[in-house]
Design a protein around this motif. Sequence first.
Motif, PDB file in Angstrom:
ATOM      1  N   MET A 111       0.839  -1.192   0.000  1.00 55.02           N
ATOM      2  CA  MET A 111       0.000   0.000   0.000  1.00 55.02           C
ATOM      3  C   MET A 111       0.879   1.250   0.000  1.00 55.02           C
ATOM      4  SD  MET A 111      -2.958   1.212   2.708  1.00 55.02           S
ATOM      5  CE  MET A 111      -4.132  -0.026   2.184  1.00 55.02           C
ATOM      6  N   ILE A 112       0.611   2.162  -0.925  1.00 57.59           N
ATOM      7  CA  ILE A 112       1.336   3.436  -0.991  1.00 57.59           C
ATOM      8  C   ILE A 112       0.439   4.532  -0.443  1.00 57.59           C
ATOM      9  CG2 ILE A 112       2.397   5.145  -2.504  1.00 57.59           C
ATOM     10  CD1 ILE A 112       3.207   2.852  -4.344  1.00 57.59           C
ATOM     11  N   ILE A 113       0.945   5.237   0.554  1.00 56.27           N
ATOM     12  CA  ILE A 113       0.180   6.277   1.242  1.00 56.27           C
ATOM     13  C   ILE A 113       0.920   7.602   1.118  1.00 56.27           C
ATOM     14  CG2 ILE A 113      -0.766   7.052   3.457  1.00 56.27           C
ATOM     15  CD1 ILE A 113      -0.859   4.050   4.265  1.00 56.27           C
ATOM     16  N   ASP A 114       0.243   8.586   0.536  1.00 54.94           N
ATOM     17  CA  ASP A 114       0.762   9.949   0.472  1.00 54.94           C
ATOM     18  C   ASP A 114       0.233  10.685   1.701  1.00 54.94           C
ATOM     19  OD1 ASP A 114       1.363  12.599  -0.030  1.00 54.94           O
ATOM     20  OD2 ASP A 114       0.772  12.537  -2.133  1.00 54.94           O
ATOM     21  N   PHE A 115       1.122  11.011   2.624  1.00 49.66           N
ATOM     22  CA  PHE A 115       0.700  11.508   3.932  1.00 49.66           C
ATOM     23  C   PHE A 115       0.469  13.021   3.970  1.00 49.66           C
ATOM     24  CE2 PHE A 115       0.632  11.512   8.598  1.00 49.66           C
ATOM     25  CZ  PHE A 115       0.120  10.261   8.868  1.00 49.66           C
ATOM     26  N   HIS A 116       0.556  13.693   2.828  1.00 46.96           N
ATOM     27  CA  HIS A 116       0.469  15.158   2.873  1.00 46.96           C
ATOM     28  C   HIS A 116      -0.052  15.678   1.536  1.00 46.96           C
ATOM     29  CE1 HIS A 116       2.602  19.086   4.336  1.00 46.96           C
ATOM     30  NE2 HIS A 116       1.691  19.397   3.417  1.00 46.96           N
ATOM     31  N   THR A 117      -1.371  15.893   1.447  1.00 46.31           N
ATOM     32  CA  THR A 117      -1.979  16.454   0.244  1.00 46.31           C
ATOM     33  C   THR A 117      -3.003  17.511   0.643  1.00 46.31           C
ATOM     34  OG1 THR A 117      -3.840  14.894   0.080  1.00 46.31           O
ATOM     35  CG2 THR A 117      -1.737  14.213  -0.914  1.00 46.31           C
ATOM     36  N   HIS A 118      -3.444  18.264  -0.362  1.00 47.42           N
ATOM     37  CA  HIS A 118      -4.443  19.311  -0.125  1.00 47.42           C
ATOM     38  C   HIS A 118      -5.488  19.301  -1.231  1.00 47.42           C
ATOM     39  CE1 HIS A 118      -1.814  21.066   2.935  1.00 47.42           C
ATOM     40  NE2 HIS A 118      -0.831  20.948   2.065  1.00 47.42           N
ATOM     41  N   ILE A 119      -6.751  19.388  -0.857  1.00 42.24           N
ATOM     42  CA  ILE A 119      -7.825  19.674  -1.800  1.00 42.24           C
ATOM     43  C   ILE A 119      -8.757  20.673  -1.130  1.00 42.24           C
ATOM     44  CG2 ILE A 119      -7.744  17.471  -3.021  1.00 42.24           C
ATOM     45  CD1 ILE A 119     -10.207  16.589  -1.400  1.00 42.24           C
ATOM     46  N   PHE A 120      -9.647  21.241  -1.928  1.00 43.88           N
ATOM     47  CA  PHE A 120     -10.573  22.248  -1.426  1.00 43.88           C
ATOM     48  C   PHE A 120     -11.968  21.945  -1.957  1.00 43.88           C
ATOM     49  CE2 PHE A 120      -6.347  24.007  -1.829  1.00 43.88           C
ATOM     50  CZ  PHE A 120      -6.144  24.620  -0.606  1.00 43.88           C
ATOM     51  N   PRO A 121     -13.002  22.468  -1.300  1.00 47.63           N
ATOM     52  CA  PRO A 121     -14.364  22.269  -1.821  1.00 47.63           C
ATOM     53  C   PRO A 121     -14.455  22.739  -3.272  1.00 47.63           C
ATOM     54  CG  PRO A 121     -14.444  23.171   0.397  1.00 47.63           C
ATOM     55  CD  PRO A 121     -13.004  23.196  -0.008  1.00 47.63           C
ATOM     56  N   GLU A 122     -15.244  22.038  -4.050  1.00 48.35           N
ATOM     57  CA  GLU A 122     -15.334  22.273  -5.497  1.00 48.35           C
ATOM     58  C   GLU A 122     -15.524  23.749  -5.850  1.00 48.35           C
ATOM     59  OE1 GLU A 122     -15.505  20.978  -9.536  1.00 48.35           O
ATOM     60  OE2 GLU A 122     -15.179  19.710  -7.773  1.00 48.35           O
ATOM     61  N   LYS A 123     -16.378  24.447  -5.125  1.00 47.69           N
ATOM     62  CA  LYS A 123     -16.732  25.810  -5.524  1.00 47.69           C
ATOM     63  C   LYS A 123     -15.601  26.820  -5.300  1.00 47.69           C
ATOM     64  CE  LYS A 123     -19.090  26.876  -1.141  1.00 47.69           C
ATOM     65  NZ  LYS A 123     -20.370  27.272  -0.517  1.00 47.69           N
ATOM     66  N   ILE A 124     -14.612  26.477  -4.485  1.00 44.46           N
ATOM     67  CA  ILE A 124     -13.527  27.432  -4.236  1.00 44.46           C
ATOM     68  C   ILE A 124     -12.152  26.920  -4.653  1.00 44.46           C
ATOM     69  CG2 ILE A 124     -14.773  28.473  -2.294  1.00 44.46           C
ATOM     70  CD1 ILE A 124     -12.690  27.027  -0.441  1.00 44.46           C
ATOM     71  N   ALA A 125     -12.065  25.672  -5.103  1.00 43.90           N
ATOM     72  CA  ALA A 125     -10.761  25.045  -5.331  1.00 43.90           C
ATOM     73  C   ALA A 125      -9.916  25.799  -6.352  1.00 43.90           C
ATOM     74  CB  ALA A 125     -10.953  23.596  -5.776  1.00 43.90           C
ATOM     75  N   VAL A 126     -10.443  26.026  -7.533  1.00 43.17           N
ATOM     76  CA  VAL A 126      -9.650  26.634  -8.606  1.00 43.17           C
ATOM     77  C   VAL A 126      -9.211  28.039  -8.226  1.00 43.17           C
ATOM     78  CG1 VAL A 126      -9.667  27.372 -11.018  1.00 43.17           C
ATOM     79  CG2 VAL A 126     -10.734  25.199 -10.368  1.00 43.17           C
ATOM     80  N   LYS A 127     -10.125  28.816  -7.635  1.00 43.55           N
ATOM     81  CA  LYS A 127      -9.783  30.178  -7.205  1.00 43.55           C
ATOM     82  C   LYS A 127      -8.714  30.158  -6.119  1.00 43.55           C
ATOM     83  CE  LYS A 127     -14.005  32.848  -7.940  1.00 43.55           C
ATOM     84  NZ  LYS A 127     -15.043  33.623  -7.221  1.00 43.55           N
ATOM     85  N   THR A 128      -8.850  29.232  -5.176  1.00 44.67           N
ATOM     86  CA  THR A 128      -7.893  29.150  -4.065  1.00 44.67           C
ATOM     87  C   THR A 128      -6.503  28.817  -4.576  1.00 44.67           C
ATOM     88  OG1 THR A 128      -9.641  28.450  -2.543  1.00 44.67           O
ATOM     89  CG2 THR A 128      -7.368  27.998  -1.879  1.00 44.67           C
ATOM     90  N   ILE A 129      -6.397  27.845  -5.475  1.00 44.44           N
ATOM     91  CA  ILE A 129      -5.092  27.472  -6.019  1.00 44.44           C
ATOM     92  C   ILE A 129      -4.485  28.638  -6.788  1.00 44.44           C
ATOM     93  CG2 ILE A 129      -3.928  25.988  -7.697  1.00 44.44           C
ATOM     94  CD1 ILE A 129      -4.481  24.643  -5.034  1.00 44.44           C
ATOM     95  N   ALA A 130      -5.297  29.327  -7.582  1.00 41.53           N
ATOM     96  CA  ALA A 130      -4.788  30.477  -8.342  1.00 41.53           C
ATOM     97  C   ALA A 130      -4.245  31.556  -7.407  1.00 41.53           C
ATOM     98  CB  ALA A 130      -5.893  31.043  -9.224  1.00 41.53           C
ATOM     99  N   LYS A 131      -4.948  31.798  -6.317  1.00 46.16           N
ATOM    100  CA  LYS A 131      -4.500  32.800  -5.347  1.00 46.16           C
ATOM    101  C   LYS A 131      -3.196  32.382  -4.691  1.00 46.16           C
ATOM    102  CE  LYS A 131      -5.984  35.241  -1.153  1.00 46.16           C
ATOM    103  NZ  LYS A 131      -7.070  35.377  -0.152  1.00 46.16           N
ATOM    104  N   LEU A 132      -3.095  31.109  -4.297  1.00 49.42           N
ATOM    105  CA  LEU A 132      -1.885  30.616  -3.654  1.00 49.42           C
ATOM    106  C   LEU A 132      -0.703  30.589  -4.618  1.00 49.42           C
ATOM    107  CD1 LEU A 132      -3.436  27.736  -1.512  1.00 49.42           C
ATOM    108  CD2 LEU A 132      -2.536  29.907  -0.666  1.00 49.42           C
ATOM    109  N   GLU A 133      -0.971  30.285  -5.888  1.00 48.88           N
ATOM    110  CA  GLU A 133       0.085  30.338  -6.892  1.00 48.88           C
ATOM    111  C   GLU A 133       0.681  31.729  -6.983  1.00 48.88           C
ATOM    112  OE1 GLU A 133      -0.993  27.037 -10.328  1.00 48.88           O
ATOM    113  OE2 GLU A 133      -2.048  28.964 -10.343  1.00 48.88           O
TER     114      GLU A 133
END
Length: 268
Positions: free
Chosen positions: A1-23
Amino acid sequence: MIIDFHTHIFPEKIAVKTIAKLEQIANVKACADGREESLLRSMESAGVDVSVVLPVVTAPEQFSTVNRFAASLNEKYEGKSVRILSFGGIHPDSPDYKKELRKIKGLGLQGIKLHPDYQGTYFDDLKYMRILDEASALGLVTVVHAGIDIGFPDHVRCTVGRICRVLDEVAPQKLVLAHFGGFRSWEEVERSVAGREVYLDTAYTAGIIGDEIFLNILKKHGANQILFATDSPWSGQAESLAHIRRLVTDEKERDQILGQNAQKLIAV
């Protein structure tokens, strides 16, 4: 089993905007758009079985919203072969941190994420140390951003010195230092943290950390306390897996890092 212990996602309605802002803040380009569907595609392509999502509560009033979203994700993926598993979040300025940590535990969330830079608090502040102590008592895993945050490069709130103070004074259980113990502070990590009772994750190190310092820390700290992690969407899962497979040639150590150590910390 491969486990990635550190990821991030956001609710659908804010995800794209949030990533753009953080970029824009960090002046980096993400590998994905922060949506749940994008993480699943990445996992399936790379061969990752479980991704641990780490939400950050940036203001005390976000507590309920963030943790309800986390609990709903876990319920959705319960029993699935490719699984997203979310931790919870808490802010150091919480008016009742013990009550909130018990709520996190009651929701079935297995850990919490702390981010000193986004939460405006030094890691060795009493507010964090109390949270760490109570989280340990409840059996929760705590992941903390360690070292420089590329969005706040001039003001590091989780330095190696502050980490060592917390380890000395609190001795927290199930503490994970993200970014291999301290992003771009790896010489200090090798000197002062490697070998201590704390986990290091490999988030956002592929292609950034030098091979020699990575292997020095691995040798001194031990493969049994290192967790594979990517910081997706900021680092690609396939590329990060290739980085570990290239550097960690011992099969037993590689298996520990890629999933066995994580399975000792969380139920998956």
